[in-house]
Scaffold this active site. Structure first.
Site, PDB file in Angstrom:
ATOM      1  N   LYS A 184       0.955  -1.283   0.023  1.00 11.48           N
ATOM      2  CA  LYS A 184       0.530  -0.024   0.025  1.00 11.48           C
ATOM      3  C   LYS A 184       1.247   1.196   0.021  1.00 11.48           C
ATOM      4  O   LYS A 184       1.072   2.277   0.712  1.00 11.48           O
ATOM      5  CB  LYS A 184      -0.916  -0.144   1.256  1.00 11.48           C
ATOM      6  CG  LYS A 184      -1.936   1.556   1.536  1.00 11.48           C
ATOM      7  CD  LYS A 184      -3.213   0.529   0.398  1.00 11.48           C
ATOM      8  CE  LYS A 184      -4.055   1.633   0.707  1.00 11.48           C
ATOM      9  NZ  LYS A 184      -5.804   1.704  -0.273  1.00 11.48           N
ATOM     10  N   ASP A 197      -5.635  -3.368  -2.012  1.00  7.78           N
ATOM     11  CA  ASP A 197      -6.523  -3.270  -2.517  1.00  7.78           C
ATOM     12  C   ASP A 197      -7.077  -3.555  -3.677  1.00  7.78           C
ATOM     13  O   ASP A 197      -8.272  -4.457  -3.589  1.00  7.78           O
ATOM     14  CB  ASP A 197      -7.552  -2.168  -1.887  1.00  7.78           C
ATOM     15  CG  ASP A 197      -6.501  -0.975  -2.773  1.00  7.78           C
ATOM     16  OD1 ASP A 197      -5.580  -1.149  -2.650  1.00  7.78           O
ATOM     17  OD2 ASP A 197      -7.268   0.344  -3.130  1.00  7.78           O
ATOM     18  N   ASP A 226      -6.444 -16.391   3.687  1.00 15.70           N
ATOM     19  CA  ASP A 226      -8.047 -16.382   4.056  1.00 15.70           C
ATOM     20  C   ASP A 226      -8.601 -16.215   2.735  1.00 15.70           C
ATOM     21  O   ASP A 226      -9.126 -16.871   2.752  1.00 15.70           O
ATOM     22  CB  ASP A 226      -8.155 -15.742   5.508  1.00 15.70           C
ATOM     23  CG  ASP A 226      -8.004 -16.353   6.712  1.00 15.70           C
ATOM     24  OD1 ASP A 226      -7.013 -16.972   6.961  1.00 15.70           O
ATOM     25  OD2 ASP A 226      -9.103 -16.420   7.498  1.00 15.70           O
TER      26      ASP A 226
END
Ligand code: ATP
Length: 333
Positions: free
Chosen positions: A171, A204, A232
């Site tokens: 990020k 994202d 996950d």
């Protein structure tokens, strides 16, 4: 192969899936000797420590740990046991392969990615500070040393396994200094591996792309927190947490564990899927260079998954953990 390893039995579904995995290892001729320890809340209530000293000493002797899930008691001031083990033994590389199985029905196909998650720093250093009554600061730590070694491991893995691409997930558009450092180290190291394609993606956008077009991903490397989230997500793509194994490697120690937690909601019901821990055990055998035994087990699991008549409920079947175990043992050649 004669070798002693340490086993932590854990809690929740931990003891059931550990027993099952050890029986499969035995049937597959792994020839290992085990030093088995109970760890977790029950152990703390009995003897006053979540992980007994003898268990630490065993790991320090054998240097290889097969660890089943452990719940860290909430609200009693304990630090996460996983974080403790990773820090204490500097298990800096968390490697999580996510691969589709033809037998497991999900809307996604042919996924085959390997996630390299930095395991020792980022927000997981656990430094939080109360600045005033209404303000808390949490510290994110990114160092050159920790970034270099995980990024290099990802590239070395790609080279050794004939993987084509390594993606850096970050990020850096917002965290210009910390993730910026991680990204710039990635770009420097990438030059040493000219045969491997590289790219970088913002976290994202990565989440969206993993759902829209997951097949573009091959090897991914990222700081700790993004690795937690992305793995996950990857487990959801391949059919659930019961199928995601991992290794936690350092220079001197190696720990192998399922990505999932102790699943207290299904503990003792004999419906837990032991595959993630079993595949973690296969990664352990490969780490110990017993490739023959690992592939014997992997083949048997593939046959049982493909056949589809003996599956645990999380994969849409009706079989018990033990019936699934027996089906795998029956397919060992
Ligand atoms: P942690 O915080 O320790 O990761 P958690 O509570 O977030 O744990 P899990 O314990 O991993 O999550 O469980 C999440 C869900 O997935 C639960 O409903 C659980 O029953 C299910 N689950 C996890 N592992 C398995 C497994 N091996 N077999 C079947 N179901 C599982």
């Amino acid at each position: 192969m004669e070798r002693t390893i340490t086993v932590f039995r854990g809690d929740g579904i931990g003891p059931e899936i550990t027993a099952c995995v050890l029986e499969i290892l035995e049937a597959a001729g792994a020839g290992l000797t085990y030093e088995i320890y109970d760890v977790g809340e029950a152990e703390w209530q009995k003897h006053g420590a979540l992980i007994p000293e003898a268990a630490y000493q065993s790991f320090e002797r054998t240097r290889i740990l097969l660890k089943s899930p452990i719940t860290t008691p909430i609200g009693k001031g304990f630090r996460s046991l996983n974080v403790t083990l990773r820090k204490k033994y500097d298990l800096y590389a968390n490697i999580r392969p996510a691969k589709s199985s033809t037998a497991v029905k999900t809307p996604f196909h042919d996924i085959d990615m390997v996630i390299f998650r930095e395991n020792t720093e980022d927000l997981y250093v656990g430094i939080e500070k109360q600045v005033d009554e209404n303000t808390i600061h949490a510290t994110k730590v990114i160092t050159r040393k920790a970034s270099e070694r995980i990024i290099r491991d990802a590239f070395d893995y790609a080279r050794a396994h004939g993987r084509k691409k390594v993606s850096c997930i970050h990020k850096a558009n917002i965290l210009k200094m910390s993730d910026g450092l991680f990204l710039s180290i990635f770009q420097d190291i990438a030059r040493e591996y000219p045969e491997i394609e590289t790219n970088d993606k913002i976290i994202d956008n990565t989440c969206m792309q993993m759902v829209m077009n997951p097949n573009q991903f091959d090897v991914l490397v990222m700081p700790n927190l993004y690795g937690d989230l992305i793995s996950d997500l990857a487990s959801g793509l391949i059919g659930g947490l019961g199928l995601l194994p991992s290794s936690n490697l350092g220079k001197d120690y190696a720990m192998f564990e399922a990505v999932h937690g102790s699943a207290p909601d299904i503990a003792g019901q004999h419906i837990a899927n032991p595959t993630a821990l079993l595949w973690s055990a296969c990664m352990m055998l490969e780490y110990m260079k017993d490739f023959a035994c690992a592939s014997r087990i992997r083949r048997a699991v593939d046959l049982v998954l493909e056949d589809g008549s003996v599956l645990t409920p999380d994969l849409g079947g009706h079989a018990s953990t033990e019936a699934y175990r027996d089906a795998i043992i029956a397919k060992l050649d």
